[in-house]
Structures are given as C-alpha cells and as structure tokens.
Design a protein around this motif. Sequence first.
Motif, PDB file in Angstrom:
ATOM      1  N   GLY A 131       2.952  -5.423  -0.851  1.00  0.00           N
ATOM      2  CA  GLY A 131       4.115  -4.535  -0.911  1.00  0.00           C
ATOM      3  C   GLY A 131       4.759  -4.508  -2.284  1.00  0.00           C
ATOM      4  O   GLY A 131       5.744  -3.800  -2.497  1.00  0.00           O
ATOM      5  N   GLU A 132       4.208  -5.289  -3.253  1.00  0.00           N
ATOM      6  CA  GLU A 132       4.772  -5.336  -4.604  1.00  0.00           C
ATOM      7  C   GLU A 132       4.262  -4.151  -5.429  1.00  0.00           C
ATOM      8  O   GLU A 132       3.170  -3.629  -5.180  1.00  0.00           O
ATOM      9  CB  GLU A 132       4.323  -6.631  -5.322  1.00  0.00           C
ATOM     10  N   GLU A 133       5.037  -3.801  -6.456  1.00  0.00           N
ATOM     11  CA  GLU A 133       4.556  -2.781  -7.399  1.00  0.00           C
ATOM     12  C   GLU A 133       3.301  -3.299  -8.097  1.00  0.00           C
ATOM     13  O   GLU A 133       3.185  -4.498  -8.349  1.00  0.00           O
ATOM     14  CB  GLU A 133       5.628  -2.483  -8.453  1.00  0.00           C
ATOM     15  N   MET A 134       2.393  -2.419  -8.427  1.00  0.00           N
ATOM     16  CA  MET A 134       1.151  -2.880  -9.072  1.00  0.00           C
ATOM     17  C   MET A 134       0.619  -1.832 -10.035  1.00  0.00           C
ATOM     18  O   MET A 134       0.982  -0.653  -9.959  1.00  0.00           O
ATOM     19  CB  MET A 134       0.087  -3.198  -8.018  1.00  0.00           C
ATOM     20  N   ASN A 135      -0.228  -2.293 -10.953  1.00  0.00           N
ATOM     21  CA  ASN A 135      -1.009  -1.385 -11.788  1.00  0.00           C
ATOM     22  C   ASN A 135      -2.352  -1.203 -11.112  1.00  0.00           C
ATOM     23  O   ASN A 135      -3.034  -2.193 -10.834  1.00  0.00           O
ATOM     24  CB  ASN A 135      -1.251  -1.985 -13.177  1.00  0.00           C
ATOM     25  N   ILE A 136      -2.738   0.017 -10.872  1.00  0.00           N
ATOM     26  CA  ILE A 136      -4.024   0.242 -10.201  1.00  0.00           C
ATOM     27  C   ILE A 136      -5.141   0.009 -11.220  1.00  0.00           C
ATOM     28  O   ILE A 136      -5.161   0.630 -12.280  1.00  0.00           O
ATOM     29  CB  ILE A 136      -4.097   1.665  -9.635  1.00  0.00           C
ATOM     30  N   GLU A 137      -6.048  -0.922 -10.863  1.00  0.00           N
ATOM     31  CA  GLU A 137      -7.127  -1.258 -11.801  1.00  0.00           C
ATOM     32  C   GLU A 137      -8.507  -1.028 -11.218  1.00  0.00           C
ATOM     33  O   GLU A 137      -9.528  -1.350 -11.827  1.00  0.00           O
ATOM     34  CB  GLU A 137      -6.998  -2.727 -12.232  1.00  0.00           C
ATOM     35  N   GLY A 138      -8.555  -0.514 -10.009  1.00  0.00           N
ATOM     36  CA  GLY A 138      -9.850  -0.255  -9.395  1.00  0.00           C
ATOM     37  C   GLY A 138      -9.651   0.566  -8.145  1.00  0.00           C
ATOM     38  O   GLY A 138      -8.525   0.724  -7.652  1.00  0.00           O
ATOM     39  N   GLY A 139     -10.738   1.108  -7.626  1.00  0.00           N
ATOM     40  CA  GLY A 139     -10.671   1.899  -6.402  1.00  0.00           C
ATOM     41  C   GLY A 139     -12.045   1.988  -5.794  1.00  0.00           C
ATOM     42  O   GLY A 139     -13.024   1.543  -6.414  1.00  0.00           O
ATOM     43  N   PRO A 140     -12.172   2.556  -4.599  1.00  0.00           N
ATOM     44  CA  PRO A 140     -13.469   2.569  -3.921  1.00  0.00           C
ATOM     45  C   PRO A 140     -14.509   3.382  -4.674  1.00  0.00           C
ATOM     46  O   PRO A 140     -15.690   3.123  -4.559  1.00  0.00           O
ATOM     47  CB  PRO A 140     -13.152   3.198  -2.566  1.00  0.00           C
TER      48      PRO A 140
END
Length: 504
Positions: A131-140
């Motif tokens: 639930g924390e803010e994050m930097n997206i560094e990957g995806g499917p």
Amino acid sequence: MDVRAQMSMLFHLDKCIGCHTCSVACKNLWTDRKGAEYMWWNNVETRPGTGYPTGWEDQKHYEGGWSRDESGKLRLRLHSRSKGLANLFFNPALPEIDEYYEPFTFRYQDLFDAPAGDDQPTAVPISAITGEEMNIEGGPNWDDDLSGSPIYAANDPNFDQVAADVKAQMDEIERVVFNYLPRICNHCLNPACVAACPSGAIYKRAEDGVVLVNEDKCRAWRMCVAACPYKKVYYNWSTGKSEKCILCFPRMETGQAPACAHSCVGRIRYMGVLLYDADRIPEAAAVPEGDLIDAQLDMILDPSDPAVIAAAKASGLDDGWIEAAQASPVYKFVKEWGIALPLHPEFRTMAMMFYVPPLSPVVSVIEEGLVKLDLPPEQVDFERFENLDKARIPIRYLANLFSLGDEEPIRRILRKMLAIRIYKRRQSVDGVIDDATVQVLAEAGTTVEEAEVIYRLTTLPTIEDRFVFPPYHREMSQEAIYGDPLARKGETGLGYLQAPVRGA
Ligand code: SF4
Ligand code: SF4
C-alpha cells in the motif's frame, strides 16, 4: 499400451500479433483476486527477451525441470529427497517477487482531491502488497516490443551459440527482429511440479491431462513453484496456496474453448485431443538429449489406428473422445504435418502445448528513409530456401527455444511453411501452379494437397475447425460420486465452492 487422452493447445506463432488479449481474458477470469495480482497464468513475451519471471529459462538459477544423470536416470533438478528436506523452510531456488514484478495500482483519488494548480494531477502508483507509494520498475510485459531498448534482447539466454554478427545485427534498433511467445502451463506428461510437491497436492487429471492444485491439500511448501521450469505455478500470498493455469477445465467440460484461446485475436490457438501411451513416459523422458523430441512425439498415438482404438476403448475412452482425437487440429499440426514442437524439450517434463515456429518476420533495414528487405538486390525472389537464414529471426535462436539447439528440425519446418507460401503466392498472384512450384513443395517434403489443407487450417479456419472438444460426460462422474446425477445440477466442473483459507 496404456492409452490416455490429453487436451492440448497449439500456438501458431506466425499469427500472434502480441495484443495480450489472451492474457487479459485469463486475468479477468481467474486471477483478478487478492494475492493473485502478480500472476499471469497466460502471458505473452516479446522474443528475444528475458520473459516473465525474468530469465525463467535459466535453470542454473531456478533449478526447474528434470536432468538425466550419468546412469541414465531421471532426477528432479531441484532436489533429491534429502536436499528437499533440508530446503523445506528455505528454498534458494524460489523466484522472488521482483523477478515477477511488484504488483501495483494507482491512487486514483488523487485525481479528484488534488488542489487547483497549473499542472494536470497524476495518480500516484502504490504497491498492491504494502500500500506504500512506489517507483514502478517492472511489469508483466515490461520488455513488450523491446520497449525501444535492446537490453532485454541482449540478456536472452537463447542467444547461446548464435553467431556474434547475427546477434549484433539484432541489436541494431532499426534491424531488430522480434516475435511473440504466448505461454501457459504446458500440462506436462512428466510434470516436475507434481513430482516436487511434498503434500501430494498437485495431480494430473485422468480424463484430460489437466494439471491441478488441490488447495485443500496444499501446505505452501512452494516446491512446485521452484520445480516448474516454465515458472507456471504461482504462490498466492493471501490464501497461502499455490495456483496455476487450470486450462479452463470448467469451460472445456461444457464444450467451450479456454478463455485465452477463445478470445485470441490473431486466432493463433488451436485445441484438440491427443492420445498417448502412458506406459512409455518413464522411458521417453529419460532418453539421451538428442532423442528427446522423437521420443516425445513417438508417444503420441495415431487415433485412426485400429490397435490404438481398441486399446483406447480398453482404457475407458468412449467413442466421443476417440472421434475428437481423430478430428484434432493439434494432432494434424504435430504429427501429420510435423510442423509443431514443444517449448524447451530439454526440461524433460514432456510439455503438451505445441508451437509452430515463426517464419516471419522478414528482416528489413531502413535505407534512405525506405524500408527494404535485408537481402542482396540481385535476389529479388527472397522466398528461396537459401535465404531462410537471411530473411528471418536466427534459426539457431529458434532451435534453442524448440529443439535443444538442433537447427535441422527448425529448418525442416520453415522450409515447409516457406514452400506453402511460395505455392499460394504463385496460385493467387500468377494464377499458375507450374512444375517449378510443385518441385518446391516436393523439396520441402509436402504436396499440393497437403499444402492446401495446411493453408486452410492456418488462414481460414472456423471456430469448429480450431477447437474440437470431446463430450466430457460429467453426468457420469457425478453419478459415480453422488449417485443422483441431478444432485449437482448447475455446478458444472467446479465441484465445491468454499474459498481457500490461509493455514487451512
Ligand atoms: S508447465 Fe505446468 S504441468 Fe508442466 S511442470 Fe510447469 S506447472 Fe507443472
Ligand atoms: S490474443 Fe492471440 S494474438 Fe493476441 S497476444 Fe494472445 S495469443 Fe497473440
């Protein structure tokens, strides 16, 4: 001969357009739940690339599948019995969440609550786990269409022994070639996931070969996740159970194609019954590496052979299943025409989903602002066998995917498909089928008649041609279990309805 039936899928890779409709259809149907955010039972990878989870093909890292020891015996790569016990509470071969990707959503409320300002408000990404803010560094599908970067392509383990100049060519962004590789659980004949489970929670259904997890028995050891070389079992952190592709068995039981296959925009997917001889599995899975493909394909039986039909009936298969096997499009591609192979047969799980390797794309270069074929200008007829290597993704690369690095089976398949392409072009553009065209077909090991059937099933199939399902007769198994066949009316396939609970 112990004849069993396997529901099998075929992927015609030339037709995949990488639209991910299949993945989204599956996601919405089966993994749209808490704990399943990161799971893609069906995913589509851009190739060359590192795939999902990252580098799944590297079994030195993941230790999935089987290996053959010096005495010719088959061993789980993951562990022996004693090593399994030692690793029961800490298994170093398990993929971590970052190797899939940290699932995320967005704080959409920010769009409504943002104070008035000069900038457009944006929704902040937040982790679906913490639930924390994050930097997206990957995806499917982070490297989808290479995302404009050759980095993913360069790290593809299938570049083993691909010539350096060919690899360098592929790294040049204007000349880079890629194709798409859709993947689901292969519902293997010799599944490493089943063998590795200490609780006996994974099993292969007798009637159609679908590999399922019994969530009542699953105790979250996650050995299946590590042992599957295709990384097609996933751990649900919310329920504490493993989950995997169920080949949409409740849909198949009612004569409907699995959601990924039904929704496939490119119509690349075919489904049908394959009959195989279960007695031969231990022997076929343990042959020396060079014989693996032949050993696997030899196990698939001719459903029109009277001896096979008699043995199938003796094993309890009814006429409906035998007729479905005779009409199976997968059988035609795999056995009759010999133009489909399993993915990474060297894992020795005997994967039962098959792929027609892609003939396209033809490599092009940009010269003076024009897209041109990467071929000598004097060779205008690019559709010649000698140019197979020149006009497409490297043969060696495809061989590393589908034939243990042996280029010969890939060349044979591509020559056949190329010959059919030449034949159809002569027929539709020039309006003639001359001796030279027939000769091209003969050189590629096919005939006008066979070329026509392959063309029709590839390009113009109806939904009934693509999906041939047997009558499942669920009423008979219900009757056997409950006595009254009407007692479970309306509950096709699913059986029982309580949700899996953590710790249960
Ligand atoms: S592909 Fe499917 S059946 Fe084969 S080992 Fe992996 S999870 Fe098991
Ligand atoms: S829906 Fe079909 S064409 Fe689209 S990505 Fe999936 S397999 Fe390929």
